[in-house]
Design a protein around this motif. Structure first.
Motif, mmCIF file in Angstrom:
data_model
loop_
_atom_site.group_PDB
_atom_site.id
_atom_site.type_symbol
_atom_site.label_atom_id
_atom_site.label_comp_id
_atom_site.label_asym_id
_atom_site.label_seq_id
_atom_site.Cartn_x
_atom_site.Cartn_y
_atom_site.Cartn_z
ATOM 1 N N HIS A 82 7.165 -36.187 -14.372
ATOM 2 C CA HIS A 82 6.643 -34.860 -14.317
ATOM 3 C C HIS A 82 7.781 -33.908 -14.090
ATOM 4 O O HIS A 82 8.777 -34.236 -13.792
ATOM 5 C CB HIS A 82 5.564 -34.865 -13.180
ATOM 6 N N PRO A 83 7.625 -32.412 -14.345
ATOM 7 C CA PRO A 83 8.481 -31.639 -14.429
ATOM 8 C C PRO A 83 8.697 -30.955 -12.988
ATOM 9 O O PRO A 83 7.908 -30.977 -12.537
ATOM 10 C CB PRO A 83 8.015 -30.795 -15.328
ATOM 11 N N HIS A 84 9.749 -30.367 -12.860
ATOM 12 C CA HIS A 84 9.984 -29.370 -11.707
ATOM 13 C C HIS A 84 10.905 -28.156 -12.317
ATOM 14 O O HIS A 84 11.844 -28.495 -13.160
ATOM 15 C CB HIS A 84 10.912 -29.987 -10.502
ATOM 16 N N ILE A 85 10.899 -27.151 -11.590
ATOM 17 C CA ILE A 85 11.903 -25.933 -11.880
ATOM 18 C C ILE A 85 11.894 -25.309 -10.578
ATOM 19 O O ILE A 85 11.059 -25.190 -9.605
ATOM 20 C CB ILE A 85 11.222 -24.802 -12.912
ATOM 21 N N GLY A 86 13.326 -24.665 -10.423
ATOM 22 C CA GLY A 86 13.549 -23.607 -9.310
ATOM 23 C C GLY A 86 13.753 -24.234 -7.968
ATOM 24 O O GLY A 86 13.630 -23.278 -7.002
ATOM 25 N N LEU A 87 13.881 -25.599 -7.888
ATOM 26 C CA LEU A 87 13.905 -26.130 -6.458
ATOM 27 C C LEU A 87 14.792 -27.481 -6.403
ATOM 28 O O LEU A 87 15.354 -27.837 -7.357
ATOM 29 C CB LEU A 87 12.383 -26.716 -6.068
ATOM 30 N N GLN A 88 15.060 -27.840 -5.256
ATOM 31 C CA GLN A 88 15.762 -29.210 -5.096
ATOM 32 C C GLN A 88 14.644 -30.076 -4.496
ATOM 33 O O GLN A 88 13.948 -29.597 -3.485
ATOM 34 C CB GLN A 88 16.886 -29.238 -4.083
ATOM 35 N N THR A 119 18.179 -31.493 -8.032
ATOM 36 C CA THR A 119 18.294 -30.180 -8.037
ATOM 37 C C THR A 119 17.907 -29.715 -9.637
ATOM 38 O O THR A 119 18.295 -30.132 -10.504
ATOM 39 C CB THR A 119 19.735 -29.607 -8.071
ATOM 40 N N ALA A 120 16.623 -29.176 -9.351
ATOM 41 C CA ALA A 120 15.928 -28.987 -10.829
ATOM 42 C C ALA A 120 16.664 -27.816 -11.529
ATOM 43 O O ALA A 120 16.610 -27.733 -12.726
ATOM 44 C CB ALA A 120 14.554 -28.686 -10.501
ATOM 45 N N GLY A 121 17.125 -26.764 -10.956
ATOM 46 C CA GLY A 121 17.266 -25.664 -11.576
ATOM 47 C C GLY A 121 16.211 -25.289 -12.812
ATOM 48 O O GLY A 121 15.147 -24.951 -12.370
ATOM 49 N N ALA A 285 5.088 -20.272 -18.471
ATOM 50 C CA ALA A 285 6.168 -20.525 -19.649
ATOM 51 C C ALA A 285 6.492 -22.203 -19.325
ATOM 52 O O ALA A 285 6.579 -22.771 -20.216
ATOM 53 C CB ALA A 285 7.256 -19.873 -19.638
ATOM 54 N N ALA A 286 6.755 -22.408 -18.151
ATOM 55 C CA ALA A 286 7.298 -23.714 -17.755
ATOM 56 C C ALA A 286 6.063 -24.686 -17.984
ATOM 57 O O ALA A 286 6.251 -25.975 -18.422
ATOM 58 C CB ALA A 286 7.493 -23.720 -16.070
ATOM 59 N N ARG A 287 4.823 -24.472 -17.571
ATOM 60 C CA ARG A 287 3.773 -25.273 -18.014
ATOM 61 C C ARG A 287 3.740 -25.444 -19.517
ATOM 62 O O ARG A 287 3.465 -26.437 -20.148
ATOM 63 C CB ARG A 287 2.589 -24.645 -17.250
ATOM 64 N N GLU A 288 3.610 -24.226 -20.280
ATOM 65 C CA GLU A 288 3.635 -24.613 -21.579
ATOM 66 C C GLU A 288 4.864 -25.436 -22.408
ATOM 67 O O GLU A 288 4.661 -26.459 -23.220
ATOM 68 C CB GLU A 288 3.586 -23.173 -22.462
#
Ligand code: MN
Length: 329
Positions: A82-88, A119-121, A285-288
């Motif tokens: 599964h994905p992540h953005i903007g967090l650790q 760290t997802a960045g 955008a991240a979900r797409e």
């Protein structure tokens, strides 16, 4: 990294000066969240909370177990790619073993006393599975929001097997993030922040040192703890506010505490599913990108399980929220 002065000038140390007076000390009661399946593991979620959304940059806190997986016939934590953005993400165990793999080639089995820090960045994918080697599972899953200037950085993974430990009175602290009681963790941090596990022996009572420019909260992992003036049960998070130099902790039967703190976050966040963003369009955008299988997140190396599908978006535009409801906003 963190302010080492014992009495720092609040007007010059960032977040505090931009915020209203600290919210009052209060115990945040967790929400019970099922992680899937009729007999699935439940977690106790205290962040984000209706009253207090973040503590420093700590923006998500799930407490799970202790649970005997054999007894309840469950496979434990089974979270496919599964994905992540903007967090650790911070994975911290008190019992059990969890195997992590990610799309930048990170691979580690985390055990009690160690830490997985991802760290997802701008984007990463990972998977986490508890191993059947030990029947019990007990731990905490935390997220740290990345600040504006670092949230689009390249993703990376750190496995910390040798975190600093320091005796504080009757207790023993293991420093996960930042600096606590003079001991500094080597983990990458992007805001002034601290996270420490504090083991309190039966009957132990100790004054824990705090930084005046940080806000703090203390999670009781099991049993009960006396934190400041409050009796805090397992899974609850006791918010202490900022401007304090210490807090007294005590436990009759002994317990493990998690001390979380940091400079109050002045940024408004939008959190949805596994993403920490700033506005609705970023989330879309991240979900797409995840649904389309674009390169943004990559493939989890060495994991052939089907990817976790993204949930549907809500029907209305989502709005970012400040760290806590404030009358000035
Ligand atoms: Mn995750």
């Amino acid at each position: 990294m963190s302010n080492l002065e014992t009495r720092p000038d609040e007007s010059s140390c960032g977040g505090v000066s931009n915020l209203d007076p600290s919210p009052p000390e209060q115990t945040l009661v967790p929400r019970e969240v099922p992680l899937g399946g009729p007999k699935g593991v439940h977690v106790l979620r205290t962040l984000p909370h209706r009253e207090i959304r973040t503590v420093g940059a700590w923006c998500f806190l799930d407490h799970y177990g202790p649970v005997d997986l054999h007894a309840v016939g469950e496979r434990g934590m089974q979270v496919p790619p599964h994905p992540h953005i903007g967090l650790q993400t911070v994975s911290w165990l008190l019992e059990g073993e969890v195997e992590h793999r990610d799309s930048v080639g990170g691979h580690a089995i985390v055990r009690p006393g160690e830490m997985n820090l991802m760290t997802a960045g701008r984007g990463i994918a990972h998977s986490e599975y508890s191993l059947p080697t030990t029947p019990r599972l007990f731990g905490v899953q935390l997220w740290v929001a990345l600040p504006e200037e670092h949230r689009s950085r390249s993703p990376h993974f750190e496995y910390h097997a040798d975190l600093p430990r320091v005796a504080v009175g009757a207790t023993t602290a293991t420093v996960l993030m930042g600096e606590f009681a003079g001991a500094l963790s080597g983990a990458a941090t992007y805001t002034p922040i601290v996270g420490a596990e504090v083991m309190v022996p039966p009957g132990g009572a100790t004054l824990l040192p705090l930084e005046r420019g940080f806000e703090y909260a203390v999670l009781t992992a099991e049993g009960f703890a006396q934190v400041g003036g409050a009796r805090v049960p397992a899974g609850s998070l006791h918010y202490l506010g900022w401007g304090r130099e210490s807090v007294r902790v005590e436990s009759e039967a002994g317990t493990t505490l998690l001390v979380l703190g940091g400079e109050p976050l002045a940024e408004r966040l939008l959190m949805w599913w596994n993403f920490v963003a700033r506005d609705h369009d970023e989330i879309v955008a991240a979900r797409e990108a995840w649904v389309a299988g674009l390169d943004r997140f990559g493939e989890v190396v060495g994991d052939s399980h089907p990817r976790l599908p993204a949930p549907p978006l809500p029907g209305t535009r989502m709005k970012p929220r400040s760290s806590r409801p404030r009358p000035t906003q």
